[in-house]
Design an enzyme around this catalytic site. Structure first.
Site, PDB file in Angstrom:
ATOM      1  N   ASP A 184      -8.341  22.930  -6.164  1.00  0.00           N
ATOM      2  CA  ASP A 184      -6.701  22.754  -6.697  1.00  0.00           C
ATOM      3  C   ASP A 184      -6.747  23.574  -7.933  1.00  0.00           C
ATOM      4  OD1 ASP A 184      -8.586  21.044  -8.106  1.00  0.00           O
ATOM      5  OD2 ASP A 184      -6.788  19.567  -8.191  1.00  0.00           O
TER       6      ASP A 184
ATOM      7  N   THR B 298     -13.855  20.795  -4.897  1.00  0.00           N
ATOM      8  CA  THR B 298     -13.469  20.645  -6.400  1.00  0.00           C
ATOM      9  C   THR B 298     -12.023  20.112  -6.676  1.00  0.00           C
ATOM     10  OG1 THR B 298     -12.656  22.948  -6.730  1.00  0.00           O
ATOM     11  CG2 THR B 298     -15.276  22.442  -6.960  1.00  0.00           C
TER      12      THR B 298
ATOM     13  N   PHE C 220     -10.673  11.748 -12.202  1.00  0.00           N
ATOM     14  CA  PHE C 220      -9.386  12.251 -11.479  1.00  0.00           C
ATOM     15  C   PHE C 220      -9.470  12.628  -9.963  1.00  0.00           C
ATOM     16  CE2 PHE C 220      -6.585  15.331 -10.073  1.00  0.00           C
ATOM     17  CZ  PHE C 220      -5.212  14.787 -10.189  1.00  0.00           C
ATOM     18  N   ASN C 221     -10.235  13.368  -9.442  1.00  0.00           N
ATOM     19  CA  ASN C 221     -10.485  13.819  -8.244  1.00  0.00           C
ATOM     20  C   ASN C 221     -10.420  12.663  -6.924  1.00  0.00           C
ATOM     21  OD1 ASN C 221     -10.035  16.549  -8.668  1.00  0.00           O
ATOM     22  ND2 ASN C 221     -12.261  17.068  -8.585  1.00  0.00           N
TER      23      ASN C 221
ATOM     24  N   ASP D  53     -11.157  25.085 -11.581  1.00  0.00           N
ATOM     25  CA  ASP D  53     -11.465  25.632 -10.283  1.00  0.00           C
ATOM     26  C   ASP D  53     -11.320  26.975 -10.509  1.00  0.00           C
ATOM     27  OD1 ASP D  53     -10.428  23.162  -8.305  1.00  0.00           O
ATOM     28  OD2 ASP D  53      -9.586  23.060 -10.548  1.00  0.00           O
TER      29      ASP D  53
ATOM     30  N   HIS E 212     -16.126  21.540 -15.194  1.00  0.00           N
ATOM     31  CA  HIS E 212     -16.628  20.873 -14.335  1.00  0.00           C
ATOM     32  C   HIS E 212     -16.850  21.304 -13.049  1.00  0.00           C
ATOM     33  CE1 HIS E 212     -15.445  17.470 -16.874  1.00  0.00           C
ATOM     34  NE2 HIS E 212     -14.061  17.961 -17.026  1.00  0.00           N
ATOM     35  N   ASP E 213     -15.742  21.929 -12.167  1.00  0.00           N
ATOM     36  CA  ASP E 213     -15.873  22.615 -11.163  1.00  0.00           C
ATOM     37  C   ASP E 213     -16.883  23.828 -10.892  1.00  0.00           C
ATOM     38  OD1 ASP E 213     -13.814  20.946 -10.458  1.00  0.00           O
ATOM     39  OD2 ASP E 213     -12.372  22.254 -10.297  1.00  0.00           O
TER      40      ASP E 213
ATOM     41  N   ASN F  66      -4.476  19.116  -9.227  1.00  0.00           N
ATOM     42  CA  ASN F  66      -4.258  19.375 -10.527  1.00  0.00           C
ATOM     43  C   ASN F  66      -2.685  19.600 -10.852  1.00  0.00           C
ATOM     44  OD1 ASN F  66      -6.804  18.912 -11.530  1.00  0.00           O
ATOM     45  ND2 ASN F  66      -7.475  21.088 -10.928  1.00  0.00           N
TER      46      ASN F  66
END
Length: 310
Positions: free
Chosen positions: A10, A124, A165-166, A15, A237-238, A39
């Site tokens: 996303d 992700t 969040f995800n 990402d 993160h991703d 996102n």
């Protein structure tokens, strides 16, 4: 032989950086990018994926739009983190090539079915597309070579005190995914917060030229000021989830049982992690070789930057 990678995402600051890594690593073969609302809204994340595809130069890789909404809940985004357009301050040239026909769920199933045992599936964003795919075709869980997500945690949240969040964005989908017949590699916040693009990392990125100026540095510093002395940097993160597929040697992991809280008044979206399970359903990376990680990421980005400048 390069590992074939199918990325459900996303885009999204990190990402986009993960797409860059998946495209640039010669030991990875990016076979498709599917998008999910997360996102920011689905139309925007798909637009971002299409623009990144042309800007980075992999026009033959299909980009396929998927679910715009969570399975049962109203959509919740993270535009306050990623900016209204999803890519912070980055503005890319408009894409000239369209998205692939069809729906991401069908694309995921058909791609994995056609190449059983070879596709490394990475998610992700919220897990809506993956849940719909594995519900429609439960054998998907046995056909993939591996399944890795960026999501969850075993100690903290970021969307709420309890939830990352995800997972929080579609906890019902996450529960379906973790209950499927596969081992989920959960690259969560406890791991990804070790991957901070701090001032030293940003200085090395800056040396990569136009690609760094136009994309890498703005994405990596949108909500991080490298001139603030006590800030450790913006977490990528991703990128960690893609790096896990390419370089699992950079991670220390533990087997675990992960269950998803869907009804808690204060804990909806929490990943409840048991590191001493009778029946594990997940692998949870806990420690990152930070110098090795950044050396790997920078080498891949440098490779793309060199090609981008020609």
């Amino acid at each position: 032989m390069a590992r074939q990678l199918l990325l459900d995402c996303d885009p999204g600051l990190d990402d986009a950086l993960a797409i860059l890594l998946a495209h640039g690593d010669p030991n990875l073969d990016l076979v498709g990018v599917t998008t999910v609302g997360g996102n920011v809204d689905l139309a925007t994340v798909t637009k971002n994926a299409l623009e990144l595809r042309e800007y980075l130069g992999f026009p033959a890789v299909p980009v396929v739009a998927g679910a715009a909404q969570p399975l049962t809940r109203a959509a919740r985004d993270a535009a306050h983190v990623h900016g209204a357009g999803g890519l912070g301050s980055v503005i890319l040239p408009p894409a000239t090539l369209p998205a692939h026909d069809g729906h991401a769920v069908d694309f995921i199933i058909e791609t994995v079915r056609a190449r059983p045992g070879t596709i490394h599936l990475v998610a992700t964003g919220p897990l809506t597309n993956i849940a719909l795919a594995v519900e429609r075709e439960p054998a998907l869980a046995r056909w993939v070579a591996s399944f890795t997500i960026m999501g969850g945690s075993y100690s903290r949240g970021n969307a709420t005190p309890a939830a990352e969040f995800n997972i929080w964005a579609d906890p019902e989908a996450a529960r379906i995914v973790f209950d499927a017949d596969w081992d989920v590699t959960m690259v969560g916040l406890d791991l990804t917060l070790q991957a901070q693009a701090n001032k030293g990392v940003i200085e090395r990125f800056t040396a990569l030229g136009a690609l760094a100026d136009e994309l890498i540095v703005p994405l990596s510093t949108f909500y991080f000021n490298p001139n603030v002395p006590d800030w450790d940097g913006q977490a990528v993160h991703d990128v960690c989830a893609v790096a896990y597929v390419a370089r699992p040697d950079l991670f220390e992991s533990r087997p675990a049982r992960v269950d998803i809280e869907t009804q808690g008044e204060f804990t909806t979206g929490m990943t409840v992690v048991d590191f001493d399970p009778a029946l594990p359903n997940a692998t949870v990376p806990t420690r990152l070789d930070v110098p090795g990680f950044w050396a790997y990421v920078e080498s891949v980005y440098a490779r793309v930057a060199a090609a981008h400048s020609t």
